[in-house]
Design an enzyme around this catalytic site. Sequence first.
Site, PDB file in Angstrom:
ATOM      1  N   SER A 149       0.828  -1.192   0.000  1.00 44.09           N
ATOM      2  CA  SER A 149       0.000   0.000   0.000  1.00 44.09           C
ATOM      3  C   SER A 149       0.872   1.255   0.000  1.00 44.09           C
ATOM      4  O   SER A 149       1.670   1.469  -0.914  1.00 44.09           O
ATOM      5  CB  SER A 149      -0.957  -0.046   1.203  1.00 44.09           C
ATOM      6  OG  SER A 149      -1.905   0.978   1.136  1.00 44.09           O
ATOM      7  N   ASP A 214     -10.673  -3.880  -4.452  1.00 42.73           N
ATOM      8  CA  ASP A 214     -10.038  -2.976  -3.490  1.00 42.73           C
ATOM      9  C   ASP A 214     -10.799  -1.654  -3.470  1.00 42.73           C
ATOM     10  O   ASP A 214     -10.860  -0.945  -4.472  1.00 42.73           O
ATOM     11  CB  ASP A 214      -8.574  -2.748  -3.894  1.00 42.73           C
ATOM     12  CG  ASP A 214      -7.756  -2.066  -2.801  1.00 42.73           C
ATOM     13  OD1 ASP A 214      -8.311  -1.197  -2.108  1.00 42.73           O
ATOM     14  OD2 ASP A 214      -6.570  -2.394  -2.662  1.00 42.73           O
ATOM     15  N   HIS A 243      -8.677  -4.335   0.134  1.00 44.50           N
ATOM     16  CA  HIS A 243      -7.409  -3.730   0.525  1.00 44.50           C
ATOM     17  C   HIS A 243      -6.780  -4.393   1.745  1.00 44.50           C
ATOM     18  O   HIS A 243      -5.585  -4.238   1.973  1.00 44.50           O
ATOM     19  CB  HIS A 243      -7.617  -2.234   0.812  1.00 44.50           C
ATOM     20  CG  HIS A 243      -6.357  -1.432   0.803  1.00 44.50           C
ATOM     21  ND1 HIS A 243      -5.617  -1.220  -0.347  1.00 44.50           N
ATOM     22  CD2 HIS A 243      -5.681  -0.800   1.793  1.00 44.50           C
ATOM     23  CE1 HIS A 243      -4.555  -0.481  -0.061  1.00 44.50           C
ATOM     24  NE2 HIS A 243      -4.569  -0.219   1.228  1.00 44.50           N
TER      25      HIS A 243
END
Length: 384
Positions: A149, A214, A243
């Site tokens: 991320s 996501d 996510h």
Amino acid sequence: MGTATSSMAAKFAFFPPNPPSYSVSVDKTTGKMRISEVDEREDVDVDVLKLSTKKGNDIVALYVKNPSASLTVLYSHGNAADIGQMYHVFTELSVRLNVNLMGYDYSGYGHSTGKPSEQDTYADIEAAYKCLEETYGVKEEDIILYGQSIGSGPAIEIGTRLPYLRAIILHSPILSGLRVMYPMKKTFWFDIYKNIDKISLVDCPVLVIHGTEDEIVDVSHGKQLWELCKEKYEPLWLRGGNHCNLELYPEYLTHLRKFISAIEKLPRPRNVSKQSTDPLELPANTTDHNKQKPRANTDHREKARASTGQREKYWLSTDSREKSRTSIDKREKLRRSIDRPTKARNSTDNHPERARNSFDRFGDMVRSVGLCNVDCMKQTAAEV
């Protein structure tokens, strides 16, 4: 200007857990630092370290030792997490993937001092990388960067400056900070983590993993970064993955294992002539400097990488690795397959029960810590 950029970015990007999920103590018997509030595994040797960065902060890091490992993963975790929450993920990955693993907290996260900013995270990963080299004797060509991320930012940044790096893994990566909130075609000066502009400067193999559902960082971020990579490895688009839950899918560890195994079989990039200046020592405004000038000092890297022979032929499907070494034409087929939803590795609809059972422990472990490395940029943008 730089200070204003950093301040603006911090409002959108950084959400360290408050309070930290762990504390650091010193074992009176051994004198070694330990992470408290975690259940330590007896079969895993973990060093807890405090590292000084060039920004003047002291960051907390973990080094998980695997005596049979030949490769070392340097893991940059996601937002809204710290190494206390990541402790069991780190140790489990070290065991399952047969690698050494170093994870670290960014400045202002956990018990690391300072305040988080883009430039500080670059200094943080530099400190962790130098610790691997100087304390543990790990060579650049034996290091795999893992950026999850928001952690894809520091991973890609340092990856552009390491010509002999073994590989990079990008887990739910971002194109840039602002692009998480708005689909922009142009990069603005006040944007942060401009991965979209840097990924083409990375010379090593890149694996991208992203969930198709996501809700924080759209899968298009991962797909576009994969398209821009110089050396593509078969990506993993986890159908239905969001996510925060990709570690729960059996394909996640399976694909990582195949990637690590494949990387181990490749000839090591030969670091035969170290540069006279440290490749990590760049101007402070690393976000906006001209990358081409410092990279000109590593013109020899193409020759060095050419010596690996089969590297260009390798980056095809892991399921037909032996054939791929004799036919580079299949690489184009892989590129075309990126958007085919029916591809077996892009779907989680038909997990073999045997494979699922083999990963239950890892999945249960992730669930038990409530791990959610969410980049809360969208919510914050609405509030500002």
